[in-house]
Design an enzyme around this catalytic site. Structure first.
Site, PDB file in Angstrom:
ATOM      1  N   ARG A 168       0.827  -1.207   0.000  1.00 50.61           N
ATOM      2  CA  ARG A 168       0.000   0.000   0.000  1.00 50.61           C
ATOM      3  C   ARG A 168       0.863   1.260   0.000  1.00 50.61           C
ATOM      4  O   ARG A 168       1.738   1.424   0.842  1.00 50.61           O
ATOM      5  CB  ARG A 168      -0.923   0.016   1.217  1.00 50.61           C
ATOM      6  CG  ARG A 168      -1.985   1.119   1.161  1.00 50.61           C
ATOM      7  CD  ARG A 168      -2.941   1.039   2.346  1.00 50.61           C
ATOM      8  NE  ARG A 168      -3.522  -0.288   2.486  1.00 50.61           N
ATOM      9  CZ  ARG A 168      -4.532  -0.758   1.761  1.00 50.61           C
ATOM     10  NH1 ARG A 168      -5.060   0.012   0.819  1.00 50.61           N
ATOM     11  NH2 ARG A 168      -4.998  -1.974   1.955  1.00 50.61           N
ATOM     12  N   LYS A 189     -10.188 -13.108   3.728  1.00 47.14           N
ATOM     13  CA  LYS A 189      -9.191 -12.274   4.397  1.00 47.14           C
ATOM     14  C   LYS A 189      -9.820 -11.749   5.677  1.00 47.14           C
ATOM     15  O   LYS A 189     -10.657 -10.846   5.632  1.00 47.14           O
ATOM     16  CB  LYS A 189      -8.782 -11.128   3.461  1.00 47.14           C
ATOM     17  CG  LYS A 189      -7.665 -10.260   3.968  1.00 47.14           C
ATOM     18  CD  LYS A 189      -7.352  -9.145   2.987  1.00 47.14           C
ATOM     19  CE  LYS A 189      -8.296  -7.979   3.169  1.00 47.14           C
ATOM     20  NZ  LYS A 189      -7.910  -6.799   2.350  1.00 47.14           N
ATOM     21  N   GLY A 224       1.188  -5.994   5.768  1.00 46.58           N
ATOM     22  CA  GLY A 224       1.105  -4.640   5.254  1.00 46.58           C
ATOM     23  C   GLY A 224       2.272  -3.782   5.680  1.00 46.58           C
ATOM     24  O   GLY A 224       3.413  -4.008   5.264  1.00 46.58           O
ATOM     25  N   SER A 225       2.015  -2.807   6.543  1.00 46.36           N
ATOM     26  CA  SER A 225       3.027  -1.797   6.872  1.00 46.36           C
ATOM     27  C   SER A 225       4.216  -2.347   7.639  1.00 46.36           C
ATOM     28  O   SER A 225       5.277  -1.727   7.655  1.00 46.36           O
ATOM     29  CB  SER A 225       2.396  -0.653   7.675  1.00 46.36           C
ATOM     30  OG  SER A 225       1.823  -1.128   8.869  1.00 46.36           O
ATOM     31  N   GLY A 267      -2.189  -6.154  11.412  1.00 48.72           N
ATOM     32  CA  GLY A 267      -1.471  -6.311  12.669  1.00 48.72           C
ATOM     33  C   GLY A 267      -0.701  -7.607  12.796  1.00 48.72           C
ATOM     34  O   GLY A 267      -0.359  -8.027  13.899  1.00 48.72           O
ATOM     35  N   GLU A 316       0.329  -8.005  -3.735  1.00 46.65           N
ATOM     36  CA  GLU A 316      -0.846  -7.148  -3.927  1.00 46.65           C
ATOM     37  C   GLU A 316      -0.448  -5.678  -3.974  1.00 46.65           C
ATOM     38  O   GLU A 316       0.287  -5.205  -3.116  1.00 46.65           O
ATOM     39  CB  GLU A 316      -1.819  -7.374  -2.764  1.00 46.65           C
ATOM     40  CG  GLU A 316      -2.907  -6.327  -2.640  1.00 46.65           C
ATOM     41  CD  GLU A 316      -3.635  -6.377  -1.307  1.00 46.65           C
ATOM     42  OE1 GLU A 316      -4.313  -5.383  -0.977  1.00 46.65           O
ATOM     43  OE2 GLU A 316      -3.531  -7.399  -0.593  1.00 46.65           O
ATOM     44  N   THR A 346      -7.783  -3.507  -2.439  1.00 46.55           N
ATOM     45  CA  THR A 346      -8.758  -2.425  -2.295  1.00 46.55           C
ATOM     46  C   THR A 346      -9.581  -2.279  -3.573  1.00 46.55           C
ATOM     47  O   THR A 346      -9.819  -1.181  -4.075  1.00 46.55           O
ATOM     48  CB  THR A 346      -8.084  -1.090  -1.919  1.00 46.55           C
ATOM     49  OG1 THR A 346      -7.056  -1.332  -0.942  1.00 46.55           O
ATOM     50  CG2 THR A 346      -9.081  -0.130  -1.294  1.00 46.55           C
TER      51      THR A 346
END
Length: 228
Positions: free
Chosen positions: A23, A135, A185-186, A165, A46, A75
């Site tokens: 992202r 998901k 993710g992050s 998380g 993704e 998304t």
């Protein structure tokens, strides 16, 4: 989805169901980060559509994606995007929510819809519409106990990935409760993080997955011997 990509997807979901969620990535960054992830062993990648010029990034890596790697968009909120992904041979259609119209559009285009859900109603609606995988989001806030409760009513054989998380520190707990895979993710990528650092984190996550699956295989072997 052609047969090569279909085989790659089935293999990834069976052996290494880890999704890299990029992202915020830009077309200028995508090549280096993509190469680092592939070198580390990630097979599912993704690019969320709310990233800068996301379609440009998807098109760039689609042109040179290895046969054993599957890419796509996250998304995804509009059914019309399914056709565009199919044209790019970007087979993953990943959503943050459960929208049967988006799922059906993905199925019609031969894509692999990985559908965001939280409640049992959403999960069952996604499964009915043709989701390839679910998901569970936001996984860390919901917790493994919540997953254990809802998994009892989910269709057998439909993979559920924990997203939100998740990092190396809590993969073991989720794996012990039967989760099929993870989305990162992050903790894996965030805007500005160098490709080399992304690759190092990715390698650590892949190694932890290998460790967990080996531990599970060993435990299963011991259990079968005890029952013999």
């Amino acid at each position: 989805m052609n047969e090569t990509r279909k085989f790659a997807l089935e293999t990834a979901l069976r052996e290494r169901p880890l999704v890299a969620i990029l992202r915020g990535i830009t077309p200028e960054e995508i090549d280096g980060v993509f190469d680092a992830l592939v070198a580390a062993g990630f097979k599912l990648i993704e690019i969320p559509l709310n990233s800068p010029r996301a379609w440009e990034s998807i098109a760039k890596i689609a042109k040179r994606c290895p046969d054993d790697v599957v890419i796509g968009a996250g998304t995804v909120l509009d059914p019309a995007y399914a056709e565009r992904l199919a044209e790019l041979d970007a087979s993953l259609l990943i959503t943050p929510n459960t929208d049967p119209e988006v799922i059906r559009a993905g199925v019609e285009q031969g894509l692999a819809p990985m559908i965001g859900c939280m409640t049992p109603s959403e999960a069952l609606a996604a499964a009915k519409a043709g989701a390839t995988a679910l998901k569970l989001f936001p996984a860390a806030r919901l917790g493994t106990g919540y997953f254990k409760d809802i998994s009892a009513i989910l269709p057998k054989g439909l993979p559920v990935l924990a997203v939100g998380g998740i990092d190396e520190s809590n993969m073991s707990e989720w794996h012990a409760h039967g989760i099929a895979g993870f989305g990162f993710g992050s903790n894996l990528y965030k805007p500005g993080r160098k490709a080399e650092e992304v690759g190092e984190i990715a390698a650590t996550l892949v190694e932890e997955w290998r460790r967990l699956t080996e531990v599970a295989r060993h435990a299963d072997h011991l259990e079968r011997e005890a029952d013999a």
